[in-house]
Design an enzyme around this catalytic site. Structure first.
Site, PDB file in Angstrom:
ATOM      1  N   LYS A  48       0.840  -1.204   0.000  1.00 57.93           N
ATOM      2  CA  LYS A  48       0.000   0.000   0.000  1.00 57.93           C
ATOM      3  C   LYS A  48       0.876   1.255   0.000  1.00 57.93           C
ATOM      4  O   LYS A  48       0.592   2.236  -0.683  1.00 57.93           O
ATOM      5  CB  LYS A  48      -0.956  -0.027   1.199  1.00 57.93           C
ATOM      6  CG  LYS A  48      -2.053  -1.067   0.999  1.00 57.93           C
ATOM      7  CD  LYS A  48      -2.864  -1.385   2.235  1.00 57.93           C
ATOM      8  CE  LYS A  48      -3.807  -2.556   1.912  1.00 57.93           C
ATOM      9  NZ  LYS A  48      -4.572  -3.037   3.071  1.00 57.93           N
ATOM     10  N   GLN A  92      -4.915  -1.798   9.313  1.00 56.52           N
ATOM     11  CA  GLN A  92      -4.753  -3.123   8.716  1.00 56.52           C
ATOM     12  C   GLN A  92      -5.345  -4.196   9.628  1.00 56.52           C
ATOM     13  O   GLN A  92      -4.990  -4.285  10.796  1.00 56.52           O
ATOM     14  CB  GLN A  92      -3.260  -3.385   8.462  1.00 56.52           C
ATOM     15  CG  GLN A  92      -2.985  -4.644   7.677  1.00 56.52           C
ATOM     16  CD  GLN A  92      -3.534  -4.603   6.251  1.00 56.52           C
ATOM     17  OE1 GLN A  92      -3.333  -3.637   5.526  1.00 56.52           O
ATOM     18  NE2 GLN A  92      -4.237  -5.649   5.850  1.00 56.52           N
ATOM     19  N   ASP A 115     -11.359   2.292   3.413  1.00 56.67           N
ATOM     20  CA  ASP A 115     -11.686   0.871   3.217  1.00 56.67           C
ATOM     21  C   ASP A 115     -13.199   0.674   3.052  1.00 56.67           C
ATOM     22  O   ASP A 115     -13.639  -0.411   2.682  1.00 56.67           O
ATOM     23  CB  ASP A 115     -11.236   0.054   4.448  1.00 56.67           C
ATOM     24  CG  ASP A 115      -9.865  -0.591   4.244  1.00 56.67           C
ATOM     25  OD1 ASP A 115      -9.521  -0.862   3.087  1.00 56.67           O
ATOM     26  OD2 ASP A 115      -9.170  -0.822   5.249  1.00 56.67           O
TER      27      ASP A 115
END
Ligand code: NAP
Length: 280
Positions: A48, A92, A115
């Protein structure tokens, strides 16, 4: 049979983002939080960060020790929610067991929830009035579009009903007027249901799960699964060698859905920047 090149589609999405950022001279920042020492999470976070570089965004990494308390994590999120340099926040997953994932997700400002896991953004996806699309399902839609397949009116079968893949996947297909069936571990006659699919999306998490007898001739098959086979090699859910000859299009693993998920994260981060600019 055609193999869909997720790396190429992803590179083209990231290039478009890079050009848009350059053209409009934007400062875009993504904060990535990682807690503990999960090896797979470390690889994802590094990828990322690399994607941010490619797109011309800044990434801010917060690598926290395993023993981080919920209070400390929530305080960091609060600081990032209020930091104008940070347009997107990603924590994460999975988190260590003592941390409540739901609480952590809900602490992220919906405007920075790149997200699209926050209940507000999930609700917007249901309604069809969304800013952020969930990254993996959105990546799958881009891959389907890249084949020139029109989803409208197609029989689509999604195997898996998780909150991060299966359910939002079904919603995105539905928004494009597909007839969608969602399968899970209690589904009866799974092979028969899957054989109806013009577009079959598998998000189960088991190697060799989708076999040739489950696939209709000419189907588009999208493999979301990321598993390790007996030789510890990365593989998807689909038994590729026997399924591929039956398909019109199929995604490989690696090199299919994985790279697209990250490209969509970049797209959401740029979208977050634009949303925040319009709220200023
Ligand atoms: P998950 O939360 O474990 O969900 C798996 C789903 O598969 C569940 O809905 C489960 O049904 C269903 N399932 C399990 N066994 C089944 C069976 N025998 N028949 C039919 N359905 C069955 O997993 P996830 O988070 O959605 O992820 C799925 C896979 O995608 C994993 O391999 C993950 O690593 C991968 N993934 C890849 C990306 C990417 O970027 N490429 C991103 C996210 C996830 P029940 O609900 O009934 O238990």
């Amino acid at each position: 049979m055609n193999i869909i090149d997720g790396k190429a589609v992803s590179a083209s999405v990231k290039e478009q983002i890079r050009q848009e950022i350059l053209r409009d001279n934007l400062q875009v920042g993504l904060a990535v939080i990682i807690v503990g020492n999960n090896q797979a999470s470390r690889v994802y976070v590094n990828n990322k960060k690399k994607a941010c570089e490619v797109c011309g965004m800044q990434s801010f990494e917060y690598a926290l020790p395993e023993e981080t308390t919920e209070k400390e994590l929530l305080e960091l999120i609060d600081t990032l929610n209020n930091d104008p340099k940070v347009n997107g926040i990603l924590c994460q997953l999975p988190l260590p067991k003592h941390l409540d994932e739901e609480k952590v997700i809900e602490a992220i400002s919906p405007l920075k929830d790149v997200d699209a896991f926050h209940a507000v953004n999930v609700g917007k996806i249901m309604i069809g009035n969304y800013a952020f699309l969930p990254c993996t399902p959105a990546g799958v839609m881009e891959l389907i579009h890249s084949t020139g397949t029109d989803v409208c009116g197609k029989e689509c079968v999604v195997i898996g009903r998780s909150n991060i893949v299966g359910k939002p996947m079904a919603m995105l297909l539905l928004h494009e007027n597909a007839t969608v069936t969602v399968c899970h571990s209690r589904t009866k006659n799974l092979a028969e249901v899957c054989r109806r699919a013009d577009i079959l999306v598998s998000a189960v998490g088991r190697a060799d799960f989708v076999t040739a007898d489950m696939v209709k001739d000419g189907a588009v098959v999208i493999d979301v699964g990321m598993n390790r086979n007996a030789e510890n090699k990365l593989c998807g859910d689909v038994k590729f060698d026997e399924v591929a000859p039956k398909c019109s299009y199929i995604t490989p693993v690696p090199g299919g859905v994985g790279p697209m998920t990250i490209a969509m994260l970049m797209k959401n981060t740029l979208m977050a920047k634009r949303l925040q600019m319009s709220n200023e």
